[in-house]
Design a protein around this motif. Structure first.
Motif, short mmCIF file in Angstrom:
data_model
loop_
_atom_site.label_atom_id
_atom_site.label_comp_id
_atom_site.label_asym_id
_atom_site.label_seq_id
_atom_site.Cartn_x
_atom_site.Cartn_y
_atom_site.Cartn_z
N TYR A 141 0.86 -1.19 0.00
CA TYR A 141 0.00 0.00 0.00
C TYR A 141 0.88 1.23 0.00
O TYR A 141 1.56 1.53 0.98
CB TYR A 141 -0.92 -0.03 1.22
CG TYR A 141 -1.81 1.19 1.35
CD1 TYR A 141 -2.69 1.55 0.34
CD2 TYR A 141 -1.77 1.98 2.49
CE1 TYR A 141 -3.50 2.65 0.46
CE2 TYR A 141 -2.58 3.09 2.62
CZ TYR A 141 -3.45 3.42 1.60
OH TYR A 141 -4.26 4.52 1.72
N SER A 142 0.87 1.93 -1.11
CA SER A 142 1.74 3.11 -1.23
C SER A 142 1.03 4.40 -0.81
O SER A 142 1.62 5.47 -0.87
CB SER A 142 2.22 3.24 -2.68
OG SER A 142 1.11 3.42 -3.55
N GLY A 143 -0.21 4.29 -0.36
CA GLY A 143 -0.96 5.47 0.05
C GLY A 143 -0.47 6.09 1.35
O GLY A 143 -0.84 7.21 1.68
N GLU A 152 -6.78 7.69 7.33
CA GLU A 152 -5.98 6.72 6.58
C GLU A 152 -6.73 5.40 6.43
O GLU A 152 -6.64 4.75 5.39
CB GLU A 152 -4.63 6.48 7.26
CG GLU A 152 -3.70 7.67 7.22
CD GLU A 152 -3.23 8.03 5.83
OE1 GLU A 152 -3.32 7.19 4.90
OE2 GLU A 152 -2.77 9.16 5.66
N ARG A 173 -9.17 5.78 3.58
CA ARG A 173 -8.49 5.73 2.28
C ARG A 173 -8.03 4.31 1.95
O ARG A 173 -8.10 3.88 0.80
CB ARG A 173 -7.31 6.71 2.27
CG ARG A 173 -7.76 8.17 2.16
CD ARG A 173 -6.60 9.12 2.02
NE ARG A 173 -5.91 9.38 3.27
CZ ARG A 173 -6.34 10.20 4.22
NH1 ARG A 173 -7.50 10.83 4.06
NH2 ARG A 173 -5.64 10.40 5.32
N TYR A 174 -7.61 3.57 2.98
CA TYR A 174 -7.18 2.19 2.75
C TYR A 174 -8.36 1.31 2.33
O TYR A 174 -8.23 0.51 1.41
CB TYR A 174 -6.52 1.62 4.00
CG TYR A 174 -6.05 0.20 3.81
CD1 TYR A 174 -4.91 -0.08 3.06
CD2 TYR A 174 -6.77 -0.86 4.34
CE1 TYR A 174 -4.49 -1.38 2.85
CE2 TYR A 174 -6.35 -2.17 4.14
CZ TYR A 174 -5.21 -2.42 3.40
OH TYR A 174 -4.81 -3.72 3.19
N ASP A 185 -11.06 2.30 0.80
CA ASP A 185 -11.35 2.67 -0.59
C ASP A 185 -10.36 2.03 -1.55
O ASP A 185 -10.74 1.56 -2.62
CB ASP A 185 -11.33 4.20 -0.75
CG ASP A 185 -12.52 4.87 -0.08
OD1 ASP A 185 -13.54 4.20 0.17
OD2 ASP A 185 -12.40 6.09 0.21
N TRP A 186 -9.09 2.01 -1.18
CA TRP A 186 -8.04 1.40 -2.00
C TRP A 186 -8.30 -0.10 -2.17
O TRP A 186 -8.18 -0.63 -3.28
CB TRP A 186 -6.67 1.65 -1.37
CG TRP A 186 -5.54 0.99 -2.07
CD1 TRP A 186 -4.92 1.42 -3.21
CD2 TRP A 186 -4.89 -0.23 -1.69
NE1 TRP A 186 -3.92 0.55 -3.55
CE2 TRP A 186 -3.87 -0.48 -2.63
CE3 TRP A 186 -5.06 -1.12 -0.64
CZ2 TRP A 186 -3.03 -1.58 -2.55
CZ3 TRP A 186 -4.23 -2.22 -0.56
CH2 TRP A 186 -3.23 -2.44 -1.51
N GLU A 187 -8.67 -0.77 -1.07
CA GLU A 187 -8.99 -2.20 -1.16
C GLU A 187 -10.17 -2.44 -2.09
O GLU A 187 -10.14 -3.37 -2.90
CB GLU A 187 -9.33 -2.77 0.23
CG GLU A 187 -8.17 -3.08 1.09
CD GLU A 187 -8.59 -3.72 2.41
OE1 GLU A 187 -7.87 -4.61 2.87
OE2 GLU A 187 -9.64 -3.34 2.98
N GLU A 214 -11.21 -0.60 -4.56
CA GLU A 214 -10.80 -0.33 -5.93
C GLU A 214 -9.95 -1.47 -6.47
O GLU A 214 -10.08 -1.87 -7.63
CB GLU A 214 -10.03 0.99 -6.01
CG GLU A 214 -9.74 1.43 -7.42
CD GLU A 214 -10.99 1.66 -8.24
OE1 GLU A 214 -10.96 1.33 -9.45
OE2 GLU A 214 -12.00 2.14 -7.71
N LYS A 215 -9.10 -2.03 -5.63
CA LYS A 215 -8.24 -3.16 -6.03
C LYS A 215 -9.10 -4.37 -6.39
O LYS A 215 -8.85 -5.04 -7.38
CB LYS A 215 -7.28 -3.49 -4.88
CG LYS A 215 -6.20 -4.47 -5.26
CD LYS A 215 -5.16 -4.58 -4.17
CE LYS A 215 -5.58 -5.61 -3.17
NZ LYS A 215 -4.52 -5.99 -2.23
#
Length: 112
Positions: free
Chosen positions: A44-46, A95, A98-99, A101-103, A105-106
């Motif tokens: 996770y680069s966020g 955070e 955002r994580y 949301d990132w999951e 989207e992945k």
């Protein structure tokens, strides 16, 4: 001034958590261990390891019996702990959202 900024950040995080379609409080809290692991593995680069380390120091500061400003100085001693707590909760919940949301989207990008 910094205390007002921390309080404003906490308010923005609260508004973000309660926004329709946004990850809820429970989802954000459950995502924290996964997020820490993903950051440590470099998946996770966020969020950088530096910010993760600052959050860890914030947790240690809150639970530590040693304070920069002793708690026997009632208003000031408690205010510094509360300021760190507000920053930490705002950062973790922000955070965490955002994580999540990132999951999501992945997962969407992998599904056909």
């Amino acid at each position: 001034m910094a205390k007002a900024a921390r309080a404003a950040q906490a308010w923005r995080t609260y508004k973000d958590v309660t926004k329709p379609g946004s990850p809820g409080l429970g989802a954000r809290l459950r995502a924290l261990p996964r997020m820490v692991g993903a950051v440590m593995r470099g998946e996770y680069s966020g969020m950088g390891k530096g910010k993760l380390a600052m959050m860890g120091l914030g947790v240690l500061y809150i639970i530590s019996p040693v304070d920069v400003v002793p708690d026997f100085l009632v208003l000031i001693g408690v205010a510094d702990d509360f300021g760190v707590f507000l920053w930490l909760m705002g950062s973790l919940l922000g955070e965490g959202g955002r994580y999540v949301d990132w999951e999501r989207e992945k997962v969407r990008s992998v599904q056909p």
